[in-house]
Structure formats: structure tokens, C-alpha cells
Design a protein around this motif. Structure first.
Motif, PDB file in Angstrom:
ATOM      1  N   THR A 130       0.863  -1.180   0.000  1.00  0.00           N
ATOM      2  CA  THR A 130       0.000   0.000   0.000  1.00  0.00           C
ATOM      3  C   THR A 130       0.902   1.233   0.000  1.00  0.00           C
ATOM      4  O   THR A 130       1.742   1.384   0.881  1.00  0.00           O
ATOM      5  N   LYS A 131       0.718   2.083  -1.011  1.00  0.00           N
ATOM      6  CA  LYS A 131       1.529   3.298  -1.128  1.00  0.00           C
ATOM      7  C   LYS A 131       0.601   4.507  -1.140  1.00  0.00           C
ATOM      8  O   LYS A 131      -0.586   4.400  -1.443  1.00  0.00           O
ATOM      9  N   ALA A 132       1.191   5.646  -0.839  1.00  0.00           N
ATOM     10  CA  ALA A 132       0.435   6.888  -0.935  1.00  0.00           C
ATOM     11  C   ALA A 132       0.063   7.101  -2.394  1.00  0.00           C
ATOM     12  O   ALA A 132       0.882   6.905  -3.298  1.00  0.00           O
ATOM     13  N   GLY A 133      -1.167   7.448  -2.638  1.00  0.00           N
ATOM     14  CA  GLY A 133      -1.648   7.667  -4.000  1.00  0.00           C
ATOM     15  C   GLY A 133      -2.445   6.496  -4.557  1.00  0.00           C
ATOM     16  O   GLY A 133      -3.078   6.617  -5.604  1.00  0.00           O
ATOM     17  N   ASP A 134      -2.427   5.348  -3.874  1.00  0.00           N
ATOM     18  CA  ASP A 134      -3.246   4.210  -4.311  1.00  0.00           C
ATOM     19  C   ASP A 134      -4.723   4.544  -4.117  1.00  0.00           C
ATOM     20  O   ASP A 134      -5.095   5.270  -3.188  1.00  0.00           O
ATOM     21  N   ILE A 135      -5.550   3.992  -4.975  1.00  0.00           N
ATOM     22  CA  ILE A 135      -6.994   4.191  -4.839  1.00  0.00           C
ATOM     23  C   ILE A 135      -7.488   3.369  -3.650  1.00  0.00           C
ATOM     24  O   ILE A 135      -7.115   2.206  -3.479  1.00  0.00           O
ATOM     25  N   PHE A 136      -8.316   3.988  -2.818  1.00  0.00           N
ATOM     26  CA  PHE A 136      -8.844   3.307  -1.633  1.00  0.00           C
ATOM     27  C   PHE A 136      -9.831   2.218  -2.052  1.00  0.00           C
ATOM     28  O   PHE A 136     -10.749   2.457  -2.816  1.00  0.00           O
ATOM     29  N   ASP A 137      -9.609   1.016  -1.555  1.00  0.00           N
ATOM     30  CA  ASP A 137     -10.492  -0.121  -1.820  1.00  0.00           C
ATOM     31  C   ASP A 137     -10.918  -0.694  -0.463  1.00  0.00           C
ATOM     32  O   ASP A 137     -10.083  -1.186   0.297  1.00  0.00           O
ATOM     33  N   ALA A 138     -12.193  -0.618  -0.159  1.00  0.00           N
ATOM     34  CA  ALA A 138     -12.709  -1.058   1.146  1.00  0.00           C
ATOM     35  C   ALA A 138     -12.530  -2.553   1.380  1.00  0.00           C
ATOM     36  O   ALA A 138     -12.537  -3.011   2.522  1.00  0.00           O
ATOM     37  N   GLU A 139     -12.353  -3.336   0.318  1.00  0.00           N
ATOM     38  CA  GLU A 139     -12.157  -4.772   0.483  1.00  0.00           C
ATOM     39  C   GLU A 139     -10.720  -5.109   0.862  1.00  0.00           C
ATOM     40  O   GLU A 139     -10.455  -6.198   1.357  1.00  0.00           O
ATOM     41  N   ILE A 140      -9.804  -4.186   0.631  1.00  0.00           N
ATOM     42  CA  ILE A 140      -8.393  -4.436   0.920  1.00  0.00           C
ATOM     43  C   ILE A 140      -7.897  -3.563   2.076  1.00  0.00           C
ATOM     44  O   ILE A 140      -7.117  -4.019   2.893  1.00  0.00           O
ATOM     45  N   HIS A 141      -8.348  -2.314   2.135  1.00  0.00           N
ATOM     46  CA  HIS A 141      -7.853  -1.361   3.119  1.00  0.00           C
ATOM     47  C   HIS A 141      -8.845  -1.163   4.259  1.00  0.00           C
ATOM     48  O   HIS A 141     -10.041  -1.360   4.089  1.00  0.00           O
ATOM     49  N   GLU A 142      -8.298  -0.720   5.395  1.00  0.00           N
ATOM     50  CA  GLU A 142      -9.131  -0.323   6.525  1.00  0.00           C
ATOM     51  C   GLU A 142      -8.852   1.158   6.761  1.00  0.00           C
ATOM     52  O   GLU A 142      -7.733   1.533   7.130  1.00  0.00           O
ATOM     53  N   ALA A 143      -9.852   1.990   6.546  1.00  0.00           N
ATOM     54  CA  ALA A 143      -9.690   3.430   6.717  1.00  0.00           C
ATOM     55  C   ALA A 143      -9.837   3.771   8.191  1.00  0.00           C
ATOM     56  O   ALA A 143     -10.843   3.455   8.810  1.00  0.00           O
ATOM     57  N   ILE A 144      -8.811   4.425   8.746  1.00  0.00           N
ATOM     58  CA  ILE A 144      -8.904   4.800  10.160  1.00  0.00           C
ATOM     59  C   ILE A 144      -9.303   6.264  10.323  1.00  0.00           C
ATOM     60  O   ILE A 144      -9.869   6.632  11.342  1.00  0.00           O
ATOM     61  N   THR A 145      -9.012   7.085   9.306  1.00  0.00           N
ATOM     62  CA  THR A 145      -9.438   8.476   9.360  1.00  0.00           C
ATOM     63  C   THR A 145      -9.406   9.085   7.964  1.00  0.00           C
ATOM     64  O   THR A 145      -8.816   8.510   7.046  1.00  0.00           O
ATOM     65  N   GLN A 146     -10.049  10.244   7.849  1.00  0.00           N
ATOM     66  CA  GLN A 146     -10.020  11.003   6.602  1.00  0.00           C
ATOM     67  C   GLN A 146      -9.489  12.393   6.915  1.00  0.00           C
ATOM     68  O   GLN A 146      -9.848  12.984   7.932  1.00  0.00           O
TER      69      GLN A 146
END
Length: 182
Positions: A130-146
């Protein structure tokens, strides 16, 4: 008695006998129909055998798949409990790099970390890149904040990866924790 009466009685008796014979024939026909033939019995037993055999084959295939899946993910609990150790190694290496006097210490910790991580990789563990600039995918990533996106093209994309994610085989055992641009 007259001949007419005798003839009538004989006709009545004949009719009764005929009715009785027909009734007996119907009963015999029913009896014959109720008893299956040897071929029908054989076919029924053969059908039961084939169904039982197919059911057993399905059972064997299902248990084999379950056993293979169990072996693939048998170490999941152990791997999950070792991930904080990997994180601690990475944090230690990043802090040791800042200290130029501890070069030998950094080399030793790096060797231990690499050996430990290579052993985990041999058992099926892999990082989720996971790098900065990757598109957020809810199936792969866990968003902790915006946070507000630094630029318009970073909206809905990963700004920072707070904690790395890992997979064991094809199964994600820890999702990468990321910060997304809003």
C-alpha cells in the motif's frame, strides 16, 4: 318345478359364478401387480447403491477440501500473534537508522529481522503493498481516518499507511490501516 324356473335358477347361479370368477381374477391381478419382479427389485437395489456411492464420493471430496483449507490456514493464529513482533522490528530499525553510532547494532537487528521475516514468508505470509496515492479499496484497506486532500487528484486515495497489512496465502489476516484524502 318347471323347466323355466330351473333355467332361471341356473342362469342366476351362472351369473353369480361368473361374477365370482371375475372378482377372483381381479384379485389375482392385483396380487400379481403388488409383487415386484426380480428385475425391478434388482434395479431398485442398484439405484440405492449408486445413490449411496455418489453420496460417499461427495463426502470424501468435501472432507479433502476442508482438510486442505485447514492446512493452508492452520498457522493463521500464530502468524497473527507474530505480526506485532514484525512491527516492533520495523520500528526499531527505523529508529536505529537515525543513530549513526549504533551501526553494528543496526546490522545485527537487521539480520535477525530478515531471518525472522523470511521464515514467515516461507510459511505463506506476504505483505499487502500500500503506497500513498493508491486508490482506496474497502475490500483491501481499513480506513482509520479522513483528512483534507492535499490536492484534488488525491481525493478518495490513500494519503498515508499507518499500519501494514498481511496475507496468509490468499486470505487477508490483517488489513492495512490507511488515511484517506477527503
Amino acid at each position: 318345478m318347471s323347466k323355466k324356473e330351473n333355467i332361471k335358477e341356473e342362469e342366476v347361479i351362472n351369473e353369480q359364478e361368473t361374477a365370482q370368477v371375475e372378482e377372483n381374477q381381479e384379485i389375482e391381478a392385483e396380487v400379481v401387480k403388488e409383487e415386484p419382479t426380480v428385475e425391478e427389485l434388482l434395479q431398485a437395489e442398484k439405484d440405492k447403491f449408486l445413490r449411496l456411492f455418489a453420496e460417499f464420493e461427495n463426502y470424501k471430496k468435501r472432507t479433502t477440501r476442508e482438510r486442505i483449507e485447514l492446512f493452508k490456514t492452520a498457522g493463521q493464529e500464530v502468524m497473527t500473534s507474530l505480526l506485532p513482533v514484525v512491527d516492533d522490528f520495523e520500528r526499531a530499525l527505523s529508529h536505529i537508522e537515525e543513530d549513526k553510532e549504533a551501526e553494528e547494532l543496526r546490522k545485527g537487528v537487521l539480520l535477525i529481522y530478515q531471518k525472522f521475516y523470511n521464515t514467515l514468508e516461507q510459511k505463506g505470509l506476504s505483505k499487502i503493498e500500500t503506497k500513498a496515492g493508491d486508490i482506496f479499496d474497502a475490500e483491501i484497506h481499513e480506513a482509520i481516518t479522513q483528512i483534507p486532500a492535499p490536492s484534488k487528484d488525491m481525493k478518495g486515495k490513500v494519503i498515508d499507511c499507518v499500519e501494514k497489512g498481511y496475507k496468509l496465502g490468499d486470505k487477508i489476516i490483517r488489513y492495512p490501516k490507511v488515511v484517506i484524502g477527503q
